[in-house]
Every structure is written in C-alpha cells, then in structure tokens.
Design a protein around this motif. Structure first.
Motif, PDB file in Angstrom:
ATOM      1  N   HIS A   8       0.872  -1.169   0.000  1.00 44.10           N
ATOM      2  CA  HIS A   8       0.000   0.000   0.000  1.00 44.10           C
ATOM      3  C   HIS A   8       0.910   1.221   0.000  1.00 44.10           C
ATOM      4  N   ALA A   9       0.788   2.064  -1.012  1.00 42.93           N
ATOM      5  CA  ALA A   9       1.751   3.148  -1.212  1.00 42.93           C
ATOM      6  C   ALA A   9       1.072   4.508  -1.237  1.00 42.93           C
ATOM      7  N   GLN A  10       1.741   5.476  -0.612  1.00 45.05           N
ATOM      8  CA  GLN A  10       1.324   6.870  -0.661  1.00 45.05           C
ATOM      9  C   GLN A  10       2.540   7.738  -0.973  1.00 45.05           C
ATOM     10  N   SER A  11       2.323   8.836  -1.680  1.00 42.85           N
ATOM     11  CA  SER A  11       3.380   9.801  -1.961  1.00 42.85           C
ATOM     12  C   SER A  11       2.902  11.170  -1.489  1.00 42.85           C
ATOM     13  N   VAL A  12       3.714  11.830  -0.648  1.00 41.80           N
ATOM     14  CA  VAL A  12       3.289  13.094  -0.047  1.00 41.80           C
ATOM     15  C   VAL A  12       4.432  14.104  -0.073  1.00 41.80           C
ATOM     16  N   ASP A  13       4.063  15.368   0.129  1.00 37.82           N
ATOM     17  CA  ASP A  13       5.039  16.419   0.369  1.00 37.82           C
ATOM     18  C   ASP A  13       5.545  16.225   1.792  1.00 37.82           C
ATOM     19  N   GLY A  14       6.784  15.810   1.931  1.00 32.09           N
ATOM     20  CA  GLY A  14       7.333  15.494   3.242  1.00 32.09           C
ATOM     21  C   GLY A  14       7.576  16.694   4.124  1.00 32.09           C
ATOM     22  N   ASN A  15       7.391  17.897   3.596  1.00 30.91           N
ATOM     23  CA  ASN A  15       7.522  19.099   4.407  1.00 30.91           C
ATOM     24  C   ASN A  15       6.179  19.765   4.688  1.00 30.91           C
ATOM     25  N   ASP A  16       5.094  19.065   4.369  1.00 32.31           N
ATOM     26  CA  ASP A  16       3.741  19.502   4.697  1.00 32.31           C
ATOM     27  C   ASP A  16       3.270  18.634   5.861  1.00 32.31           C
ATOM     28  N   ILE A  17       3.319  19.175   7.065  1.00 33.19           N
ATOM     29  CA  ILE A  17       3.061  18.366   8.258  1.00 33.19           C
ATOM     30  C   ILE A  17       1.670  17.755   8.237  1.00 33.19           C
ATOM     31  N   ASP A  18       0.679  18.509   7.821  1.00 36.78           N
ATOM     32  CA  ASP A  18      -0.681  17.967   7.790  1.00 36.78           C
ATOM     33  C   ASP A  18      -0.783  16.796   6.812  1.00 36.78           C
ATOM     34  N   ALA A  19      -0.121  16.905   5.660  1.00 39.38           N
ATOM     35  CA  ALA A  19      -0.149  15.819   4.674  1.00 39.38           C
ATOM     36  C   ALA A  19       0.574  14.590   5.201  1.00 39.38           C
ATOM     37  N   VAL A  20       1.707  14.803   5.869  1.00 41.35           N
ATOM     38  CA  VAL A  20       2.454  13.683   6.431  1.00 41.35           C
ATOM     39  C   VAL A  20       1.641  13.008   7.534  1.00 41.35           C
ATOM     40  N   LYS A  21       1.029  13.802   8.380  1.00 43.52           N
ATOM     41  CA  LYS A  21       0.197  13.274   9.464  1.00 43.52           C
ATOM     42  C   LYS A  21      -0.930  12.409   8.907  1.00 43.52           C
ATOM     43  N   ALA A  22      -1.607  12.890   7.877  1.00 40.44           N
ATOM     44  CA  ALA A  22      -2.702  12.124   7.276  1.00 40.44           C
ATOM     45  C   ALA A  22      -2.190  10.827   6.664  1.00 40.44           C
ATOM     46  N   ALA A  23      -1.008  10.876   6.046  1.00 41.30           N
ATOM     47  CA  ALA A  23      -0.448   9.670   5.437  1.00 41.30           C
ATOM     48  C   ALA A  23      -0.094   8.627   6.493  1.00 41.30           C
ATOM     49  N   PHE A  24       0.457   9.053   7.618  1.00 36.84           N
ATOM     50  CA  PHE A  24       0.765   8.123   8.702  1.00 36.84           C
ATOM     51  C   PHE A  24      -0.510   7.502   9.258  1.00 36.84           C
ATOM     52  N   ASP A  25      -1.542   8.317   9.418  1.00 31.18           N
ATOM     53  CA  ASP A  25      -2.809   7.788   9.927  1.00 31.18           C
ATOM     54  C   ASP A  25      -3.371   6.725   8.979  1.00 31.18           C
ATOM     55  N   THR A  26      -3.309   7.005   7.682  1.00 30.37           N
ATOM     56  CA  THR A  26      -3.801   6.042   6.695  1.00 30.37           C
ATOM     57  C   THR A  26      -2.978   4.770   6.730  1.00 30.37           C
ATOM     58  N   ALA A  27      -1.660   4.903   6.844  1.00 36.88           N
ATOM     59  CA  ALA A  27      -0.787   3.718   6.875  1.00 36.88           C
ATOM     60  C   ALA A  27      -1.080   2.850   8.088  1.00 36.88           C
ATOM     61  N   ARG A  28      -1.325   3.459   9.218  1.00 41.56           N
ATOM     62  CA  ARG A  28      -1.558   2.688  10.450  1.00 41.56           C
ATOM     63  C   ARG A  28      -2.924   1.999  10.442  1.00 41.56           C
ATOM     64  N   THR A  29      -3.899   2.600   9.781  1.00 49.43           N
ATOM     65  CA  THR A  29      -5.265   2.067   9.852  1.00 49.43           C
ATOM     66  C   THR A  29      -5.671   1.294   8.596  1.00 49.43           C
ATOM     67  N   HIS A  30      -4.793   1.242   7.600  1.00 49.00           N
ATOM     68  CA  HIS A  30      -5.105   0.514   6.361  1.00 49.00           C
ATOM     69  C   HIS A  30      -5.466  -0.934   6.694  1.00 49.00           C
ATOM     70  N   ALA A  31      -6.578  -1.407   6.156  1.00 48.80           N
ATOM     71  CA  ALA A  31      -7.139  -2.683   6.602  1.00 48.80           C
ATOM     72  C   ALA A  31      -6.489  -3.909   5.973  1.00 48.80           C
ATOM     73  N   ALA A  32      -5.975  -3.789   4.763  1.00 52.18           N
ATOM     74  CA  ALA A  32      -5.470  -4.974   4.062  1.00 52.18           C
ATOM     75  C   ALA A  32      -4.198  -5.502   4.720  1.00 52.18           C
ATOM     76  N   ALA A  33      -4.015  -6.819   4.633  1.00 49.00           N
ATOM     77  CA  ALA A  33      -2.840  -7.474   5.225  1.00 49.00           C
ATOM     78  C   ALA A  33      -1.653  -7.340   4.284  1.00 49.00           C
ATOM     79  N   GLN A  34      -1.113  -6.127   4.213  1.00 50.33           N
ATOM     80  CA  GLN A  34       0.029  -5.854   3.342  1.00 50.33           C
ATOM     81  C   GLN A  34       0.885  -4.762   3.970  1.00 50.33           C
ATOM     82  N   PRO A  35       2.179  -4.741   3.670  1.00 51.04           N
ATOM     83  CA  PRO A  35       3.042  -3.669   4.176  1.00 51.04           C
ATOM     84  C   PRO A  35       2.685  -2.335   3.530  1.00 51.04           C
ATOM     85  N   ARG A  36       3.143  -1.255   4.169  1.00 50.64           N
ATOM     86  CA  ARG A  36       2.784   0.083   3.719  1.00 50.64           C
ATOM     87  C   ARG A  36       4.046   0.928   3.516  1.00 50.64           C
TER      88      ARG A  36
END
Length: 279
Positions: free
Chosen positions: A207-235
């Motif tokens: 499961h892959a996401q690409s974000v602006d790593g200097n946009d804190i809100d975007a990074v925060k949202a990406a981490f939240d999605t990675a932690r809660t992603h339901a499928a049994a796969q790495p992120r």
C-alpha cells in the motif's frame, strides 16, 4: 495519539528537531545537516503523533520500532530522540566526540532509541522485515517504521526485502522513503532509471502513498492512513522533501549530498531558525 502533548504543536516539534540538529552540526562543523533539516517534519510526525514509546524506557517491549536504515542521518534521529526525551539535551555538545553516545553514523550499541546500525545502505529494510516478522510471531501489536533513502531504491537488497514483506503479509511494517533526490553520486533521478515510485511499490504488493514530506498535515494524514489501512500488506510513505528546509540561504545553495556549511554560517542558520519559531 501516542505521545501527543497538549499545547505543543507538530510544527514546534519540527522546529526543535531542526534546532537540535544545527547545534550538533555546529559542534563538529559538519554533518548531514541538509538531510536533517529536510526530514524534520517527518520525524516530528513519527515521534509526536504516530509512534508509541516510553521515553524513560526505550527498550519497552511494546514500543513501536523506528529503524534508521540511513546511518548517516543519525544527526537527524538524535535531534528527534533529544526532543522526545529519550536522550538528554546536554549530550548535544558531545556529538561526534570520542566515547560519545552520539557517533556521526548511527549505531544501535551506542545510543538509546537507535534500533539498528544502518551504515551499510540497502540493509535496513531487510532488517526491519525480520523485526516485523518476529513481532508478528510473538503476537506483539507494535509497528515497525523503517526510514530509508531514495538512493537505497537502487539497491537490489531493498527490493528483496520489499518482496519478502509482501510474502509474509507484514501489515505491521511501514517504510518511509526520504525522497530528496540526492545521493553520493548526484541526483537520484540521474543515477538509475526512476519511474513514479508509488505505482512501483503498489506493483510489488505494497500500500503506497506519496506526499510532500515538508507539509506536516499531509504527512500526518499519510501516517494515519498507513496505520489504519485494513489490508494485510506492508505500507510505504514516499516523502518528497527539500534539503535544508527552513534555512533559506542553505536551501538556495547548490544542493549536493553533503552540504558545506562555513564556520560562521552555523550561528547565522540558528538565528534564522530562532526568528521563525512557530507560536
């Protein structure tokens, strides 16, 4: 969220991480400060929004593991560990000194909170796969975060680890790629044929996401999605960062893998950072 402290924003945490890194760089007059300034926002989200740990017990079995594959980024991770209270601030002046717990390249045997020795690039993700698999077998719900560089995406061992993580369905593994387009031989995109990274990881089963790593809100949202992603796969979260972020005169300098900072420029950089402290 874990280790979130009221009234201290993630922007303030990122500012403090940048300042800690600059103070360490000033001690030795060198260090991979461009990378540290660039990745500070991602480290702030990691340690003050996403991860679960105990500052007074860095070996706590229930902790999330942060594995720094990029050993030369140690100055950045030390800066975060100091802000997190895992390392004392008064050790900043020992950076790179003999017998210091803060060697220039990160080593797990020396530093509390340093989970792996990551100096041999391309090995970190494989080590993290092993840690994540071990946690799974112990039924430990902790996450494993592995920070690796865009240059490591040219290492065959990295892609062996990518495939292994899918084979073992490691949904407790989150890779963080610092894509600043710099490696020792020049721009990463000039070193090997590069395609958009997120679709490549998806093709391998992540499961892959690409974000602006200097946009804190975007990074925060990406981490939240990675932690809660339901499928049994790495992120994986691909963080596009700017070298030397937050210090304009360094940002505007010709960017190379190792930024040269003149002796008088450390104090100048700190002064600029102090003027821009978030409220």
């Amino acid at each position: 969220m874990p280790n979130a402290i009221p009234n201290v924003s993630l922007a303030q945490r990122a500012w403090a991480i940048r300042r800690n890194a600059l103070r360490m760089g000033e001690v030795q007059g060198q260090g991979y400060i461009g990378q540290a300034l660039g990745i500070a926002d991602v480290l702030a989200v990691s340690y003050f929004h996403a991860m679960d740990y105990r500052a007074d017990d860095p070996g706590w079995e229930g902790r999330d593991r942060f594995c720094l594959s990029i050993g030369h980024y140690a100055i950045a991770l030390y800066a975060a560990l100091i802000e997190a209270g895992i390392l004392p601030e008064d050790e900043i002046g020992t950076y790179g000194m003999d017998d210091s717990r803060l060697p220039m390249s990160g080593m797990a045997a020396y530093t509390p909170g340093m989970e792996i020795t990551g100096g041999s690039l391309g090995h970190g993700l494989g080590i993290s796969v092993g840690i994540a698999l071990g946690l799974k077998r112990k039924r430990n719900p902790a996450f494993v975060y592995n920070m690796l560089s865009d240059g490591e995406l040219g290492e065959g061992s990295t892609w062996e680890a990518v495939m292994s993580a899918v084979q073992w369905k490691l949904d407790n593994l989150i890779a963080i790629v610092d894509f600043n387009n710099q490696q020792a031989d020049g721009p990463t995109t000039h070193a090997l044929a590069q395609v958009p990274e997120a679709p490549k990881w998806e093709a391998f089963g992540w499961h892959a996401q690409s974000v602006d790593g200097n946009d804190i809100d975007a990074v925060k949202a990406a981490f939240d999605t990675a932690r809660t992603h339901a499928a049994a796969q790495p992120r994986v979260i691909i963080c596009n960062t700017k070298m030397c972020k937050g210090i304009p005169f360094l940002e505007d300098r010709e960017i190379t893998h190792f930024i040269r900072v003149e002796p008088d420029e450390w104090a100048r950089a700190l002064a600029i950072l102090d003027e821009s402290r978030p409220q």
